[in-house]
Scaffold this motif. Structure first.
Motif, PDB file in Angstrom:
ATOM      1  N   TYR A  94      15.390  54.157  30.663  1.00  0.00           N
ATOM      2  CA  TYR A  94      14.241  53.593  29.960  1.00  0.00           C
ATOM      3  C   TYR A  94      13.229  54.685  29.625  1.00  0.00           C
ATOM      4  O   TYR A  94      13.388  55.848  29.996  1.00  0.00           O
ATOM      5  N   GLN A  95      12.177  54.296  28.907  1.00  0.00           N
ATOM      6  CA  GLN A  95      11.141  55.245  28.509  1.00  0.00           C
ATOM      7  C   GLN A  95      10.461  55.846  29.735  1.00  0.00           C
ATOM      8  O   GLN A  95      10.147  57.032  29.762  1.00  0.00           O
ATOM      9  N   PHE A  96      10.246  55.027  30.759  1.00  0.00           N
ATOM     10  CA  PHE A  96       9.701  55.512  32.019  1.00  0.00           C
ATOM     11  C   PHE A  96      10.851  55.633  33.008  1.00  0.00           C
ATOM     12  O   PHE A  96      11.739  54.781  33.037  1.00  0.00           O
ATOM     13  N   HIS A  97      10.835  56.655  33.823  1.00  0.00           N
ATOM     14  CA  HIS A  97      12.012  56.994  34.625  1.00  0.00           C
ATOM     15  C   HIS A  97      12.363  55.978  35.705  1.00  0.00           C
ATOM     16  O   HIS A  97      13.531  55.824  36.059  1.00  0.00           O
ATOM     17  N   HIS A  98      11.381  55.280  36.300  1.00  0.00           N
ATOM     18  CA  HIS A  98      11.621  54.268  37.335  1.00  0.00           C
ATOM     19  C   HIS A  98      12.365  54.828  38.553  1.00  0.00           C
ATOM     20  O   HIS A  98      13.133  54.115  39.209  1.00  0.00           O
ATOM     21  N   LEU A  99      12.161  56.090  38.872  1.00  0.00           N
ATOM     22  CA  LEU A  99      12.755  56.654  40.084  1.00  0.00           C
ATOM     23  C   LEU A  99      12.033  56.104  41.311  1.00  0.00           C
ATOM     24  O   LEU A  99      10.852  55.769  41.256  1.00  0.00           O
TER      25      LEU A  99
END
Length: 227
Positions: A94-99
């Motif tokens: 996604y656009q934001f990594h969400h790690l």
């Protein structure tokens, strides 16, 4: 045997917006995505790119039409069957990594594998190999907050490919990055796709990046058209 790994046929999706009436987002979308192919999905904001990716990724079900992965029709299957297919065959970026912030870069890549039954040693070994491919192996033990935006997104790519999916679906994966970093991150993504031979569908507003992919499809009036 066909090398088409993702097939969308006649996919329709509508949303009821109450007083605003029914919004017809997809109107019979058709797509064939082959192994080793990198396809750009372009459209104005609000045209339905994310909706299309949700259909392709089995996160939502179409009102009409079919979604097939590896020749198997999955759009009408149970939640459990679709979840299994997502876990085995599809990687998402996604656009934001969400790690996960409390784990290192390497752990973020190893954990999805361990959830699928892979032992910690082999999971870590594959994680390091993926990080090496995108040039951030030296950051393996760093947590996300200690990484730059470009490094975080490269780790997110590696996590998406941790379980060796056949399909990668990416929604504006360089949208939060400056132009120079965006180019570097996209190069890393192309390297992963070429080395693994998976099929990739990448939604982007960046026409320069889109032009570097194998082909471009546009979402117009709920339909997909080439170019």
């Amino acid at each position: 045997m066909s090398d088409v790994v993702l097939k969308l046929e006649g996919v329709e999706k509508r949303y009821n917006k109450g007083l605003a009436g029914e919004i017809h987002v997809l109107r019979g979308a058709e797509l064939r995505l082959k192994a080793g192919e990198m396809v750009a999905l372009v459209a104005p904001s609000g045209a339905g790119k994310s909706t299309l990716l949700h259909m392709a990724g089995l996160l939502d079900t179409p009102d009409a039409g079919t979604v097939e992965i590896g020749g198997q029709r999955l759009s009408g299957k149970s939640d459990r069957q679709r979840t299994k297919a997502r876990r085995q065959d599809i990687g998402f970026v996604y656009q934001f990594h969400h790690l996960l912030p409390e784990f290192s870069a390497l752990e973020n890549i190893a954990l999805p594998q361990m959830a699928n039954g892979v032992a910690k040693g082999p999971a870590s070994e594959r994680g390091r190999a993926l990080l090496e491919t995108v040039g951030v192996a030296h950051r393996a033990d760093h947590r996300p907050a200690e990484l730059s935006g470009g490094e975080q997104q490269r780790v997110a790519f590696c996590r998406a490919l941790a379980n060796k999916p056949r399909i990668l679906l990416a929604d504006e994966p360089t949208g939060n990055l400056d132009p120079t970093t965006s180019d570097q991150v996209f190069d890393a993504l192309m390297t992963l796709v070429r080395e693994t031979g998976l099929a990739a569908l990448v939604a982007t507003h960046n026409m320069e990046l889109a032009a570097r992919m194998d082909r471009v499809v546009r979402l117009e009036n709920g339909l997909l058209v080439d170019g």
